[in-house]
Design an enzyme around this catalytic site. Structure first.
Site, PDB file in Angstrom:
ATOM      1  N   ASP A  18       0.810  -1.218   0.000  1.00 51.12           N
ATOM      2  CA  ASP A  18       0.000   0.000   0.000  1.00 51.12           C
ATOM      3  C   ASP A  18       0.844   1.269   0.000  1.00 51.12           C
ATOM      4  O   ASP A  18       0.438   2.297   0.525  1.00 51.12           O
ATOM      5  CB  ASP A  18      -0.973   0.031   1.205  1.00 51.12           C
ATOM      6  N   LYS A  21       2.187   2.200  -5.092  1.00 46.36           N
ATOM      7  CA  LYS A  21       2.855   1.737  -6.320  1.00 46.36           C
ATOM      8  C   LYS A  21       1.992   2.003  -7.550  1.00 46.36           C
ATOM      9  O   LYS A  21       2.502   2.336  -8.615  1.00 46.36           O
ATOM     10  CB  LYS A  21       3.140   0.224  -6.243  1.00 46.36           C
ATOM     11  N   ASN A  43      -5.114 -10.331  -4.185  1.00 47.16           N
ATOM     12  CA  ASN A  43      -4.916  -9.763  -2.843  1.00 47.16           C
ATOM     13  C   ASN A  43      -4.461  -8.308  -2.980  1.00 47.16           C
ATOM     14  O   ASN A  43      -4.594  -7.518  -2.059  1.00 47.16           O
ATOM     15  CB  ASN A  43      -3.899 -10.580  -2.022  1.00 47.16           C
ATOM     16  N   GLY A  45      -4.428  -4.411  -4.408  1.00 49.11           N
ATOM     17  CA  GLY A  45      -5.441  -3.436  -4.802  1.00 49.11           C
ATOM     18  C   GLY A  45      -4.715  -2.150  -5.145  1.00 49.11           C
ATOM     19  O   GLY A  45      -4.262  -1.449  -4.264  1.00 49.11           O
ATOM     20  N   HIS A  46      -4.546  -1.891  -6.428  1.00 47.24           N
ATOM     21  CA  HIS A  46      -3.831  -0.684  -6.845  1.00 47.24           C
ATOM     22  C   HIS A  46      -4.835   0.396  -7.240  1.00 47.24           C
ATOM     23  O   HIS A  46      -5.632   0.201  -8.146  1.00 47.24           O
ATOM     24  CB  HIS A  46      -2.893  -1.014  -8.008  1.00 47.24           C
ATOM     25  N   ARG A 148       3.254 -28.926  -6.434  1.00 40.06           N
ATOM     26  CA  ARG A 148       3.078 -29.504  -7.774  1.00 40.06           C
ATOM     27  C   ARG A 148       1.718 -30.164  -7.962  1.00 40.06           C
ATOM     28  O   ARG A 148       1.576 -31.179  -8.622  1.00 40.06           O
ATOM     29  CB  ARG A 148       4.236 -30.446  -8.107  1.00 40.06           C
ATOM     30  N   GLN A 229       2.003  -5.892  -3.252  1.00 41.11           N
ATOM     31  CA  GLN A 229       2.353  -5.982  -1.832  1.00 41.11           C
ATOM     32  C   GLN A 229       3.676  -5.244  -1.583  1.00 41.11           C
ATOM     33  O   GLN A 229       4.020  -4.375  -2.363  1.00 41.11           O
ATOM     34  CB  GLN A 229       2.435  -7.445  -1.356  1.00 41.11           C
ATOM     35  N   ASP A 338       1.929  14.849   1.257  1.00 41.04           N
ATOM     36  CA  ASP A 338       0.914  15.844   1.634  1.00 41.04           C
ATOM     37  C   ASP A 338       0.115  15.437   2.867  1.00 41.04           C
ATOM     38  O   ASP A 338      -0.412  16.303   3.573  1.00 41.04           O
ATOM     39  CB  ASP A 338      -0.046  16.080   0.452  1.00 41.04           C
TER      40      ASP A 338
HETATM   41  P1  IMP Z   1      -2.472 -12.879   1.588  1.00 37.97           P
HETATM   42  O1  IMP Z   1      -1.556 -12.274   0.597  1.00 37.97           O
HETATM   43  O2  IMP Z   1      -3.934 -12.664   1.309  1.00 37.97           O
HETATM   44  O3  IMP Z   1      -2.149 -14.323   1.868  1.00 37.97           O
HETATM   45  O4  IMP Z   1      -2.221 -12.123   3.001  1.00 37.97           O
HETATM   46  C1  IMP Z   1      -0.983 -12.234   3.699  1.00 37.97           C
HETATM   47  C2  IMP Z   1      -0.596 -10.893   4.331  1.00 37.97           C
HETATM   48  O5  IMP Z   1      -0.286  -9.967   3.297  1.00 37.97           O
HETATM   49  C3  IMP Z   1      -1.704 -10.233   5.159  1.00 37.97           C
HETATM   50  O6  IMP Z   1      -1.093  -9.518   6.219  1.00 37.97           O
HETATM   51  C4  IMP Z   1      -2.341  -9.253   4.191  1.00 37.97           C
HETATM   52  O7  IMP Z   1      -2.982  -8.186   4.846  1.00 37.97           O
HETATM   53  C5  IMP Z   1      -1.108  -8.791   3.441  1.00 37.97           C
HETATM   54  N1  IMP Z   1      -1.410  -8.298   2.100  1.00 37.97           N
HETATM   55  C6  IMP Z   1      -1.717  -9.014   0.996  1.00 37.97           C
HETATM   56  N2  IMP Z   1      -1.907  -8.216  -0.054  1.00 37.97           N
HETATM   57  C7  IMP Z   1      -1.722  -6.955   0.374  1.00 37.97           C
HETATM   58  C8  IMP Z   1      -1.735  -5.667  -0.273  1.00 37.97           C
HETATM   59  O8  IMP Z   1      -1.969  -5.522  -1.480  1.00 37.97           O
HETATM   60  N3  IMP Z   1      -1.459  -4.605   0.532  1.00 37.97           N
HETATM   61  C9  IMP Z   1      -1.155  -4.731   1.846  1.00 37.97           C
HETATM   62  N4  IMP Z   1      -1.127  -5.896   2.481  1.00 37.97           N
HETATM   63  C10 IMP Z   1      -1.392  -7.003   1.755  1.00 37.97           C
END
Ligand code: IMP
Length: 439
Positions: A18, A21, A43, A45-46, A148, A229, A338
């Site tokens: 977060d 990026k 997982n 979210g951009h 695998r 991430q 900011d």
């Molecule tokens: P997973 O990737 O869903 O298995 O989550 C594993 C860890 O990575 C958790 O702490 C999530 O909150 C964190 N995580 C996964 N994707 C993001 C992201 O895009 N931003 C911030 N934290 C993330």
């Protein structure tokens, strides 16, 4: 950067995700011919804002918002077919042309309904030690890959083989559910039927991502490798086990798309001017109560994928310095400056102590990181609006001082500073600071 002739640039997050990026990739993508994701799945979210419109992308690279940029998802990603098709439909509905612009590695693994079921079940079974995953099935999909027993995009060309893999995986998943004494079950025939429905549109996207990138670079193209991430969530170098299941750091970029490491010319690390973390795990500079609330609301710190409130804290120079080293950063992009505009005083962690003794390294154990205490340096806030700044010299002197301290701690030169959500709210920082680099 591209204007100086570099062909391939990787953009990585240097904190716990977060970092913004999406915004930096969006800025750089204007000059790119290809943008490729190399790891992670839905997982991520951009969030990108273009002319007042907000786009949240989970799987599709942020470059999609520039017409003409080819967007690829590499072998290192894990892709939920329904999420991807829904994201594509959403973009088309908003007038984004996707024709021949999107490609998915035939070697990428699929995230299927049993992965989501297992993700939720395994999290619930961890109780107080839960990781706080996004529940998108990411960990179980990577587990199948390494075990695998996974299903790859290219496997859909052979429905008989796909059926074998899905039936075996469903049976194993249902066994796990039984062992955990949970009621949910997955029906392999339902999964296969749903897969059959999306098979043609999905296979249309299948490509050899590595070959496309190598060809593109050979023809003088400009390639952006987009990380998801952050480095401290990296499966090896992050705060294990409170991490995601892929290599988020720059070393994973080459393997995750199928090129050699020597083909990456630059690695830009993205950091927020402070820190946030979502999910569980150690976070030395985390702010308590009201202070956290202030930073969370000023920075609108809620997860783009899950909506969960993020945990805010001060900038952690120790963690960033460690992550910068793992990534071999050639440059730094600082976002959300900011958000700090109204603070009278700021703090930055410049060291840690453990049991009152200075600690010279970033701990390799989450339990140890949980026990460290940050050594803070206090810096005066600038208490001025920076959202209109477009050049280094437009920034208040105290803001420049703050940024220079972050740069020293990270050990990589600042190349970009973001001062708002809009595309134009960006400062390109040249080596001689006041002089913006042409282009
Ligand atoms: P997973 O990737 O869903 O298995 O989550 C594993 C860890 O990575 C958790 O702490 C999530 O909150 C964190 N995580 C996964 N994707 C993001 C992201 O895009 N931003 C911030 N934290 C993330």
């Amino acid at each position: 950067m591209f204007e100086e002739g570099a062909g391939c640039v990787a953009v990585v997050g240097v904190q716990w995700g977060d970092e913004g990026k999406g915004k930096i990739v969006d800025v750089l993508a204007e000059r790119a011919t290809i943008v490729a994701r190399y790891q992670g799945g839905a997982n991520a979210g951009h969030t990108v804002r273009v002319e007042g419109e907000e786009f949240v992308l989970h799987l599709i690279p942020s470059g999609i918002l520039y017409p003409g940029v080819r967007c690829l998802m590499g072998n290192g990603t894990v892709v939920d077919p329904w999420t991807l098709l829904e994201e594509m439909a959403g973009l088309r509905a908003r007038g984004i042309d996707l024709e021949r612009r999107l490609g998915l590695s035939s070697r990428a693994h699929l995230v299927l309904p049993y992965h989501r079921m297992l993700d939720r079940a395994l999290e619930a079974s961890r109780g107080v030690d839960r990781i706080g995953t996004t529940g998108r099935g990411i960990g179980p999909a990577y587990r199948d890959k390494v075990n695998r027993t996974g299903l790859r995009v290219g496997d859909l060309r052979d429905p008989g083989r796909a059926a074998e893999v899905v039936r075996a995986a469903c049976s194993a998943a249902n066994d796990t559910m039984e062992r955990l004494e949970l009621d949910d079950r997955v029906d392999p025939e339902e999964v296969l039927e749903a897969l059959e429905a999306v098979r043609p549109s999905f296979l249309e996207l299948a490509t050899d991502v590595g070959q496309e990138i190598r060809d593109g670079l050979g023809e003088g193209g400009r390639v952006l490798l987009e990380g998801a991430q952050g480095s401290l969530l990296d499966i090896d170098h992050g705060t294990y086990p409170f991490v995601t299941s892929s290599t988020t750091t720059a070393g994973g970029a080459a393997a995750g798309v199928g090129i050699g490491p020597t083909m990456i010319d630059e690695v830009i690390g993205v950091v927020k001017a402070y820190t946030t973390r979502v999910g569980n795990g150690p976070f030395p500079t985390e702010l308590p109560g009201e202070e956290a609330e202030r930073l969370r609301s000023l920075g609108d710190e809620f997860g783009a994928t899950t909506g969960r409130p993020r945990r805010p804290g001060w900038f952690d120079g120790v963690a960033v310095n460690f992550a910068a080293g793992v990534n071999g950063l050639t440059g730094l992009a600082v976002t959300k400056l900011d958000v700090l505009d109204s603070f009278r005083e700021l703090q930055v962690a410049v060291g840690y102590t453990l049991e009152e003794e200075p600690l010279a390294r970033f701990p390799d154990s989450a339990a140890e990181l949980e026990r460290v205490r940050p050594v803070y340096e206090r810096l005066p806030g600038w208490e001025e609006d920076t959202t209109g700044a477009r050049r280094w010299d437009d920034l208040p002197e105290l803001a420049r001082g703050y940024l220079e301290r972050l740069e020293q701690l990270a050990g990589a030169p600042i190349q970009w500073v973001s001062v708002g959500q809009a595309r134009r709210q960006i400062i390109r920082v040249g080596p001689s600071r006041g002089v913006p680099i042409a282009g």
